[in-house]
Write an enzyme that holds these catalytic residues in place. Sequence first.
Site, PDB file in Angstrom:
ATOM      1  N   VAL A   1     -61.983  -5.393 -38.550  1.00 45.74           N
ATOM      2  CA  VAL A   1     -62.033  -6.022 -37.250  1.00 45.74           C
ATOM      3  C   VAL A   1     -60.469  -6.472 -36.842  1.00 45.74           C
ATOM      4  CG1 VAL A   1     -62.762  -8.361 -36.588  1.00 45.74           C
ATOM      5  CG2 VAL A   1     -64.359  -7.354 -37.733  1.00 45.74           C
TER       6      VAL A   1
ATOM      7  N   ASP B   1     -52.110  -9.581 -44.346  1.00 50.09           N
ATOM      8  CA  ASP B   1     -53.101  -9.243 -45.009  1.00 50.09           C
ATOM      9  C   ASP B   1     -52.542  -9.429 -46.667  1.00 50.09           C
ATOM     10  OD1 ASP B   1     -55.899  -7.481 -45.021  1.00 50.09           O
ATOM     11  OD2 ASP B   1     -54.918  -7.456 -46.772  1.00 50.09           O
TER      12      ASP B   1
ATOM     13  N   ARG C   1     -52.132  -2.219 -48.584  1.00 42.05           N
ATOM     14  CA  ARG C   1     -52.660  -2.168 -47.289  1.00 42.05           C
ATOM     15  C   ARG C   1     -51.540  -2.211 -46.265  1.00 42.05           C
ATOM     16  NH1 ARG C   1     -56.172   0.004 -43.470  1.00 42.05           N
ATOM     17  NH2 ARG C   1     -57.234  -1.542 -42.135  1.00 42.05           N
TER      18      ARG C   1
ATOM     19  N   THR D   1     -67.066 -12.358 -44.467  1.00 39.90           N
ATOM     20  CA  THR D   1     -67.804 -13.532 -44.885  1.00 39.90           C
ATOM     21  C   THR D   1     -69.130 -12.811 -45.524  1.00 39.90           C
ATOM     22  OG1 THR D   1     -68.337 -13.779 -42.538  1.00 39.90           O
ATOM     23  CG2 THR D   1     -67.105 -15.450 -43.525  1.00 39.90           C
TER      24      THR D   1
ATOM     25  N   CYS E   1     -72.616  -6.931 -41.656  1.00 35.93           N
ATOM     26  CA  CYS E   1     -73.327  -7.551 -40.654  1.00 35.93           C
ATOM     27  C   CYS E   1     -74.669  -7.824 -40.757  1.00 35.93           C
ATOM     28  CB  CYS E   1     -72.799  -6.958 -39.272  1.00 35.93           C
ATOM     29  SG  CYS E   1     -70.987  -7.320 -38.929  1.00 35.93           S
TER      30      CYS E   1
ATOM     31  N   ARG F   1     -69.234  -1.316 -47.963  1.00 35.37           N
ATOM     32  CA  ARG F   1     -69.623  -2.794 -47.985  1.00 35.37           C
ATOM     33  C   ARG F   1     -71.395  -2.806 -47.901  1.00 35.37           C
ATOM     34  NH1 ARG F   1     -65.985  -6.007 -44.405  1.00 35.37           N
ATOM     35  NH2 ARG F   1     -66.332  -4.301 -43.028  1.00 35.37           N
TER      36      ARG F   1
END
Length: 421
Positions: A14, A32, A37, A83, A258, A329
């Site tokens: 995102v 970050d 990264r 989250t 999500c 994920r």
Amino acid sequence: MSSTKIAIIGLGYVGLPLAVEFGKKYDTVGFDISQKRIDELRKCIDRTLETGAEDLRAAKRLLFTADPDDMRPCNVYIITVPTPIDGFKRPDLSLIEKATETVGKVLKKDDVVVYESTVYPGCTEEFCVPILERLSGLTFNADFFCGYSPERINPGDKQHTVTKIKKVTSGSTPGTTKKVDELYKSIITAGTHPVSSLKVAEAAKVIENSQRDINIAFINELALIFERMGIDTLEVLEAAGSKWNFLPFRPGLVGGHCIGVDPYYLTHKAQEIGYHPEVILAGRRINDNMGIFIANKVVKLMIHKGHKVDGARVLILGITFKENCTDIRNSRVVDIVGELKDFGCAVDVYDPWAESEDVLNEYGFPLVGKREIEADGYDAIVLAVAHDKFREIDIASLKRENGVIYDVKSFLDPGVVDGRL
């Protein structure tokens, strides 16, 4: 707007595309906590594949850093951290808490903090704002302000990129809403949709994926019913889909960061205020059990073909949560792997999109390579993720004599499969 200096906190699927777009027009800091990264991005390498080297080079005003002090000159902070849920399917706000603490330590008078992370309605004001006030010593809606603009990135989707998806915007005051809306409108070509409050924007985000989850759960339940009736689910859906207003959902595993997670944020808040959500949780139970159903179906097919299940070699094709992306994920493919291992099967997992080290760290097993899957035959093969790259493999040649091929995604030629969802 010329004085706007933006910090993006969290450079994943995102945050990075957003940072790149803002970095073309504004002084932007991409922050970050992973120095690895940051080092990769400075070399124009994005392992998520959401941006390319050309995109990264085009963001001339974008600075990548792992040092929070580099964000001090900024006056707009956009938090885009994940989250997830915990092992008890409750919201895990630890990452958003840490990101908020980081911002709170550099927050100044008149600054604006915008959240994009998916949360339950009220989370920004009830959970995040007190942290900002405590660490900054400032007062909400007097000294600093907040916005909420839910992320709508679809990982791996090269058509619906960040600038082409309409953006919901909101602010903690009417003036903040206008400021946040104008900021996003400056990069979002699809336009914006401002709403009256942070809670409305938070609720809009969390129901987007909850609605999708419920629809898929309905189709998954149909698949369970039709399997018992000996009816091909895909053929039924294609027939029903000949009517113009039939929604084109398909059965399958529901994972990712999500759809398999967001409904629990909404149900958490609902239960907190004394309402027990029936439909949403029922849909979650159906979808969470699909991996076990698939594994059991594969085992039955092996038994019917005379295979000894204990010690049988099974190949799983795909581990990412969706096709043609690197994101592992909350992959529900692991439910199939775990159930087959419980039956005593020796399970190999091959995925050309995923990193073996990441899978090992996340799920406790490594991936196998293409040469390894071509070396010996398998008693069963499960196509779990519809990667385009799997079309380049002669999957039927990988099975042993009388082996089983099960197609979770209705991706393969029906003539070579023994079963599909």
